[in-house]
Scaffold this active site. Sequence first.
Site, PDB file in Angstrom:
ATOM      1  N   ASN A 213       0.849  -1.200   0.000  1.00 27.57           N
ATOM      2  CA  ASN A 213       0.000   0.000   0.000  1.00 27.57           C
ATOM      3  C   ASN A 213       0.880   1.244   0.000  1.00 27.57           C
ATOM      4  OD1 ASN A 213       0.519   0.859   2.845  1.00 27.57           O
ATOM      5  ND2 ASN A 213      -0.412  -1.138   3.275  1.00 27.57           N
ATOM      6  N   ASP A 282      -4.344  -5.984   5.309  1.00 33.11           N
ATOM      7  CA  ASP A 282      -5.390  -6.750   5.995  1.00 33.11           C
ATOM      8  C   ASP A 282      -5.416  -8.204   5.534  1.00 33.11           C
ATOM      9  OD1 ASP A 282      -6.496  -4.755   7.667  1.00 33.11           O
ATOM     10  OD2 ASP A 282      -7.375  -3.796   5.907  1.00 33.11           O
ATOM     11  N   LYS A 350     -10.050  -2.625  19.193  1.00 37.60           N
ATOM     12  CA  LYS A 350      -8.660  -3.085  19.371  1.00 37.60           C
ATOM     13  C   LYS A 350      -8.268  -3.131  20.838  1.00 37.60           C
ATOM     14  CE  LYS A 350      -7.477  -2.597  14.814  1.00 37.60           C
ATOM     15  NZ  LYS A 350      -6.567  -3.237  13.879  1.00 37.60           N
TER      16      LYS A 350
HETATM   17  N1  CTP Z   1      -3.036  -3.128  12.581  1.00 42.78           N
HETATM   18  C1  CTP Z   1      -2.253  -4.192  12.952  1.00 42.78           C
HETATM   19  N2  CTP Z   1      -2.351  -5.381  12.293  1.00 42.78           N
HETATM   20  C2  CTP Z   1      -3.239  -5.527  11.286  1.00 42.78           C
HETATM   21  C3  CTP Z   1      -4.046  -4.441  10.901  1.00 42.78           C
HETATM   22  C4  CTP Z   1      -3.940  -3.256  11.569  1.00 42.78           C
HETATM   23  O1  CTP Z   1      -1.439  -4.047  13.874  1.00 42.78           O
HETATM   24  N3  CTP Z   1      -3.306  -6.690  10.663  1.00 42.78           N
HETATM   25  C5  CTP Z   1      -2.928  -1.876  13.343  1.00 42.78           C
HETATM   26  C6  CTP Z   1      -2.420  -0.704  12.564  1.00 42.78           C
HETATM   27  O2  CTP Z   1      -1.009  -0.591  12.692  1.00 42.78           O
HETATM   28  C7  CTP Z   1      -3.148   0.449  13.240  1.00 42.78           C
HETATM   29  C8  CTP Z   1      -4.455  -0.150  13.656  1.00 42.78           C
HETATM   30  O3  CTP Z   1      -4.241  -1.555  13.731  1.00 42.78           O
HETATM   31  O4  CTP Z   1      -2.492   0.849  14.422  1.00 42.78           O
HETATM   32  C9  CTP Z   1      -5.609   0.112  12.747  1.00 42.78           C
HETATM   33  O5  CTP Z   1      -5.260  -0.157  11.417  1.00 42.78           O
HETATM   34  P1  CTP Z   1      -6.275   0.105  10.238  1.00 42.78           P
HETATM   35  O6  CTP Z   1      -5.704  -0.471   8.981  1.00 42.78           O
HETATM   36  O7  CTP Z   1      -6.721   1.531  10.219  1.00 42.78           O
HETATM   37  O8  CTP Z   1      -7.503  -0.723  10.742  1.00 42.78           O
HETATM   38  P2  CTP Z   1      -7.992  -2.162  10.469  1.00 42.78           P
HETATM   39  O9  CTP Z   1      -7.928  -2.907  11.751  1.00 42.78           O
HETATM   40  O10 CTP Z   1      -7.251  -2.768   9.341  1.00 42.78           O
HETATM   41  O11 CTP Z   1      -9.500  -1.885  10.115  1.00 42.78           O
HETATM   42  P3  CTP Z   1     -10.169  -1.407   8.712  1.00 42.78           P
HETATM   43  O12 CTP Z   1      -9.212  -1.781   7.621  1.00 42.78           O
HETATM   44  O13 CTP Z   1     -11.429  -2.157   8.674  1.00 42.78           O
HETATM   45  O14 CTP Z   1     -10.398   0.055   8.836  1.00 42.78           O
END
Ligand code: CTP
Length: 404
Positions: A213, A282, A350
């Site tokens: 990304n 993700d 979280k």
């Molecule tokens: N994060 C993580 N591990 C993952 C996904 C996210 O540690 N597999 C952490 C990111 O570093 C950030 C937080 O979770 O601190 C939120 O990440 P974000 O991508 O905004 O959220 P998601 O949990 O992926 O939710 P969504 O994509 O549905 O918004």
Amino acid sequence: MNDLAGKHIVLGLTGGIACYKAAELCRALIKEGASVQVVMTEAAAQFITPVTMQALSNRPVYGSQWDAREPNNMAHINLSREADAILIAPCSADFMSKLLHGGADDLLSLMCLARPIDRVPLLIAPAMNREMWDHPATQRNRAQLQEDGCTVLGVGTGDQACGETGDGRMLEPQELLQDVVAFFQPKVLAGHHMLVTAGPTYEAIDPVRGITNLSSGKMGFAIARAAQEAGAEVTLVAGPVALPTPRGVHRLDVKSASNMLTTCVEYAQAASIFVAAAAVADWRPALSADQKIKKDGSGQTPVLGFIENPDILATLANGPRALSGGLFCVGFAAESHDLLAHATAKRIRKNVPLLVGNIGPDTFGQDDNALLLVDASGATEIPRNSKLALARHLVADIARRIAK
Ligand code: CTP
């Protein structure tokens, strides 16, 4: 950002070929907002002229304790009283020895000895041949100078002017500048160990392709730098980005979310703060081919299945260290819309005490950003600023929360 605005630095030069770097250092300090008064030893003037240093600092250079320009004829008193810090760069082996013994037979050493020790810090950037640096006498002097309250800024490694290779080069001007800036930051995280994730992850499809990304890693790197400046020990777990490692930060490069998780779980054992600034993918491809997937000419496209990646933040925030209060976890949320609602929900999901929201498309790759800090009692905005300024703000905020 003018990180040294209002600071007056006495820049001392002693004899060594690294004096040529002091010219650039002087400029860098001034560019960062400091005023600089140069003091040179006789030996330093063999390597670079006072004229050069005067032109760069825009002030007359001092070199002698008998300089009659000072009305009271006490340059060593006057110059040291005005200073916010004395920085000796380069500091020769001989001058280290002189400082250690309280020698005072030239203006620079006299000024160091005469400085109000509680108010005017002394920083030195040693520069010498590797054998001289490694010599037990120099190492003894280094240790004792630190004991006496002097900040020894360390040395660089590499090719030396003498033709040898090893430790003992003076740090580069930009490295010294970062160290001086860091020196003046309040040590609000002294004694803490911060683990930070930064950048994107890369999920391989085959050996030559993958999914990633647009995260640049700049925010996570700025947080690592700000935490180091604040006195924390910092481990930075970085996805694939080409950013330089902040000074004094322990960096571990990883690729996939799974690599990042394994590394974080290991290093979280010793950490007291975890900041998840990485944009973790993700999902990853269900199968990662060992060999490059080839077109077969039929026009058929490969079908990619996906598996959800482990959630690193949720794993650590719900692990034993965080649940027992030993690891303060901070999450980030990169959203495209409805920031407050999404960030609030994400913080609860979280299970973290603090979540930092930002609008992803507005920040990816940029040098500035705006943040929304969301905790159990509501949200506070940190207005648009450079990522380093925001990172310092965030670090100070975290320090206040863990001090409660
Ligand atoms: N994060 C993580 N591990 C993952 C996904 C996210 O540690 N597999 C952490 C990111 O570093 C950030 C937080 O979770 O601190 C939120 O990440 P974000 O991508 O905004 O959220 P998601 O949990 O992926 O939710 P969504 O994509 O549905 O918004």
